[in-house]
Design an enzyme around this catalytic site. Structure first.
Site, PDB file in Angstrom:
ATOM      1  N   THR A  70      33.748  37.099  34.866  1.00 24.08           N
ATOM      2  CA  THR A  70      34.261  37.290  36.216  1.00 24.08           C
ATOM      3  C   THR A  70      33.156  37.121  37.243  1.00 24.08           C
ATOM      4  O   THR A  70      31.977  37.364  36.937  1.00 24.08           O
ATOM      5  CB  THR A  70      34.859  38.708  36.361  1.00 24.08           C
ATOM      6  OG1 THR A  70      35.127  38.987  37.730  1.00 24.08           O
ATOM      7  CG2 THR A  70      33.870  39.760  35.873  1.00 24.08           C
ATOM      8  N   GLU A  72      32.858  39.118  39.568  1.00 26.10           N
ATOM      9  CA  GLU A  72      32.497  40.482  39.943  1.00 26.10           C
ATOM     10  C   GLU A  72      31.060  40.808  39.553  1.00 26.10           C
ATOM     11  O   GLU A  72      30.430  41.689  40.145  1.00 26.10           O
ATOM     12  CB  GLU A  72      33.435  41.487  39.261  1.00 26.10           C
ATOM     13  CG  GLU A  72      34.866  41.456  39.742  1.00 26.10           C
ATOM     14  CD  GLU A  72      35.110  42.390  40.913  1.00 26.10           C
ATOM     15  OE1 GLU A  72      34.156  43.033  41.382  1.00 26.10           O
ATOM     16  OE2 GLU A  72      36.270  42.454  41.353  1.00 26.10           O
ATOM     17  N   LYS A  99      30.895  43.671  32.196  1.00 24.27           N
ATOM     18  CA  LYS A  99      31.042  42.220  32.058  1.00 24.27           C
ATOM     19  C   LYS A  99      29.690  41.524  32.207  1.00 24.27           C
ATOM     20  O   LYS A  99      29.420  40.522  31.533  1.00 24.27           O
ATOM     21  CB  LYS A  99      32.038  41.697  33.081  1.00 24.27           C
ATOM     22  CG  LYS A  99      33.480  42.093  32.812  1.00 24.27           C
ATOM     23  CD  LYS A  99      33.973  41.560  31.476  1.00 24.27           C
ATOM     24  CE  LYS A  99      34.094  40.042  31.484  1.00 24.27           C
ATOM     25  NZ  LYS A  99      34.604  39.551  30.168  1.00 24.27           N
TER      26      LYS A  99
END
Length: 213
Positions: A70, A72, A99
């Protein structure tokens, strides 16, 4: 169990999409995010490496491990610009941190053990059958019910939005044509603040309701 799956199915590639999500849930209960996103990725990398090492030369050359992540991990977008493969990692939530850790493990396995890894980072997905806790379905569901719509923090975080079908096309392209060791970012060129997005969705729900009157 993972080892048995590799033995049974003898995959020619792995696209690793499994992950705990999303930001709000990671704040309330971070432990599953560490277990699934970090330990789970480590386990899959270990078994994929053993499987890959046991393949014939042609199979080893063709094998790919696509690690799906991601944007993010890069933090929040500013009012202008976009993330690139060279953007520094600045995770701002337990989800993003887990992640980010999994990205680093995937790259480490490529450099240390030679596993043919490709990393992808995508912006926020939306589309049919999305998990109801995600922002778009949550806002639509709350708006339809006339309930208060929750907005995380100030709502001024800028996110880019990508339809899930476009993301899938990108993952297939990375698998079939991507270079080992490279990182590919997928976005929809649709940046807006969470607050603006919530307002847009509420306006659309109102329009649909007016059309039915």
């Amino acid at each position: 169990q993972v080892e048995a799956i590799f033995r049974r199915h003898r995959p020619r590639a792995v696209i690793h999409l499994a992950a705990e999500s999303h930001v709000d849930r990671s704040i309330d209960w971070p432990a599953p995010f560490v277990h699934t996103n970090v330990i789970g990725t480590f386990t899959l990398l270990e078994q994929a490496t053993r499987h890959w090492q046991g393949l014939a030369d042609s199979g080893r050359d063709a094998f790919r491990f696509v690690h799906v992540s991601t944007d993010e991990v890069f933090g929040a977008l500013g009012s202008e610009g976009r993330f690139t493969a060279s953007s520094p990692y600045r995770p701002n939530s337990p989800y993003a941190a887990s992640k980010a850790a999994s990205d680093h493990f995937a790259r480490a396995w490529q450099h240390t053990y030679g596993l043919p890894v490709i990393v992808t980072n995508c912006s926020n997905n939306y589309g049919p059958y999305q998990y109801p806790e995600k922002l778009l379905p949550l806002v639509v569901r709350k708006a339809l019910a006339g309930e208060e719509v929750p907005v995380f923090g100030s709502g001024l975080q800028v996110r880019d939005w990508l339809h899930v079908t476009d993301h899938v096309h990108g993952l297939v392209a990375a698998l079939e044509r991507g270079a080992v060791g490279e990182t590919y970012l997928f976005g929809g060129d649709a940046e807006r603040t969470n607050l603006d997005l919530v307002g847009l969705l509420c306006d659309l729900v109102d329009e649909q309701a007016d059309d039915r009157l």
